[in-house]
Design a protein around this motif. Structure first.
Motif, short mmCIF file in Angstrom:
data_model
loop_
_atom_site.label_atom_id
_atom_site.label_comp_id
_atom_site.label_asym_id
_atom_site.label_seq_id
_atom_site.Cartn_x
_atom_site.Cartn_y
_atom_site.Cartn_z
N MET A 195 45.96 46.85 34.65
CA MET A 195 44.99 46.14 33.93
C MET A 195 45.13 46.81 32.47
O MET A 195 45.01 45.70 31.41
N SER A 215 43.84 50.93 36.33
CA SER A 215 44.14 49.96 37.53
C SER A 215 43.24 49.22 38.07
O SER A 215 41.89 49.45 37.87
N SER A 216 43.66 48.10 39.00
CA SER A 216 42.68 47.11 39.63
C SER A 216 41.70 47.75 40.52
O SER A 216 40.63 47.58 41.04
N ASP A 220 39.79 46.55 31.35
CA ASP A 220 41.11 45.92 30.70
C ASP A 220 41.45 46.77 29.43
O ASP A 220 42.60 46.71 29.29
N ARG A 268 42.73 32.93 32.77
CA ARG A 268 42.20 34.24 32.44
C ARG A 268 40.97 34.26 31.29
O ARG A 268 39.85 34.84 31.35
#
Length: 381
Positions: free
Chosen positions: A39, A54-55, A80, A356
């Motif tokens: 991310m 990371s997610s 993010d 997004r």
């Protein structure tokens, strides 16, 4: 430039939940974990450290000297935006709940420390070179300048955007000037210590038919020198959200590259002057084949852009001493680097940037008319 080498790193699996005794509870049904994806990413200024969020809410750290994995730390929320401090001693993490955490690089297993919090989703974070200030922006159109590390002491607010503030950067030739991009389609320049707006431009979005008809991945150029902004109709339909800003030093001035949602290209501006005498002008509009994921202007005179092109996601163009873009110059090592990265094009999956972004715009509900209608019916009866 050194010989290009490509290192493919895999995100570590997140730790599985356990009971207090360290054993999994019996009779529970295990669900197959989803594959984690990256991310946020940043490289330290000393080029030694690489940090990835990371997610699955992990902050991973690598040592780039021998590309060894250093640590993986859990995050409270998915993030993010992550940024190394200028000294490369810490990593700042801005998460979706509006909080900023500080993680130590020298103590790679130490938990993060909460620095500050917003009431809205954070979209970018930045730290001044002297590490006196930490600057954050959020979905509620605000830019906050806080003292570091005592972030409860707020220096100023930079207010003026009418939509979410998506990205922040400093001008390379004058670090006292902050650059911000927003969902309102504007790029603003600030004296961030005082919170005063010193420059405001609305990015024109011109339909680039060259990119639609072109079948190669090289950039097209709408003009050889400069676009006349007076010939472009600046309306709400012609502007789009600013997603990325990239700056590089250009003699005694700065070049600012801007990418927009729904636009297959990049706008290039030249910015000169200081806080008391500030001016900017559009130099060129570079058109790509596809909408870019990210852009980067390097000091070597290269505009890098990453897109959702299935065959060649990474591309580049050159700009000379006049700021004019050209794809005619070919450097062997740069081309080798691009070819090496594009050989792993399966790692770049397509995604719709507009999907997004649309969730960042606030939805407005008007229940007054419904109330007035009910009141009218009640009075009439």
């Amino acid at each position: 430039m050194k010989e290009p080498k490509l290192h493919v790193l895999e995100l570590p699996s997140s730790p599985q939940s356990e009971t207090k005794n360290g054993q999994k509870e019996s009779g529970t049904i295990e669900s197959k974990p989803l594959n984690a994806y990256m991310m946020g990413l940043d490289v330290s200024r000393c080029n030694r450290w690489l940090a990835v969020s990371s997610s699955d809410k992990q902050l991973c750290l690598w040592d780039t000297i021998n590309w060894t994995f250093v640590s993986s730390r859990s995050l409270v929320r998915a993030a993010d935006k992550i940024k190394f401090s200028p000294s490369s001693d810490n990593v700042t993490v801005a998460d979706k709940s509006g909080d900023v955490y500080l993680f130590s690089v020298m103590e790679p297993n130490k938990e993060g420390v909460l620095l500050l919090g917003h009431l809205s989703m954070l979209l970018d974070v930045l730290m001044s070179d002297d590490e006196r200030y930490i600057i954050t922006c959020d979905r509620d159109e605000k830019i906050r300048v806080s003292h570091f590390p005592n972030a409860y002491n707020i220096q100023s607010y930079c207010l003026g955007h009418t939509e979410f503030v998506s990205c922040l950067s400093f001008l390379p030739h004058n670090k006292a000037v902050l650059v911000s991009g927003s969902g309102d389609g504007s790029v603003k320049f600030w004296n961030y210590e005082s919170g005063i707006l010193i420059g405001d431009l609305v990015c024109p979005l011109q339909n680039a038919k060259e990119s639609e008809s072109s079948e190669n991945t090289k950039a097209a150029f709408i003009s050889d020198n400069k676009i006349e902004e007076d010939n472009l109709s600046i309306t709400g339909e012609m502007t789009s959200a600013v997603m990325h800003i990239s700056c590089c030093k250009y003699n005694t001035s700065s070049l600012v590259g801007v990418s927009l949602v729904h636009f297959k290209g990049c706008l290039l501006y030249k910015v000169i002057g200081d806080l008391s005498n500030f001016s900017y002008s559009m130099m060129q509009q570079v058109v790509f084949q596809t909408e870019p994921w990210d852009i980067n202007l390097s000091a070597e005179g290269i505009l890098w852009y990453l897109s959702c092109n299935e065959k060649n996601p990474l591309n580049f163009v050159y700009f000379d001493t006049s700021g004019k873009m050209s794809d005619s110059e070919q450097s062997g090592k740069v081309s080798d680097t691009v070819s090496l990265v594009n050989s792993y094009n399966e790692c770049f999956t397509q995604t719709a940037i507009s999907e997004r972004v649309c969730v960042l715009y606030k939805r407005k509900f008007d229940n007054v008319q419904e109330y007035l209608e009910r009141k009218k019916l009640r009075l009439s009866s």
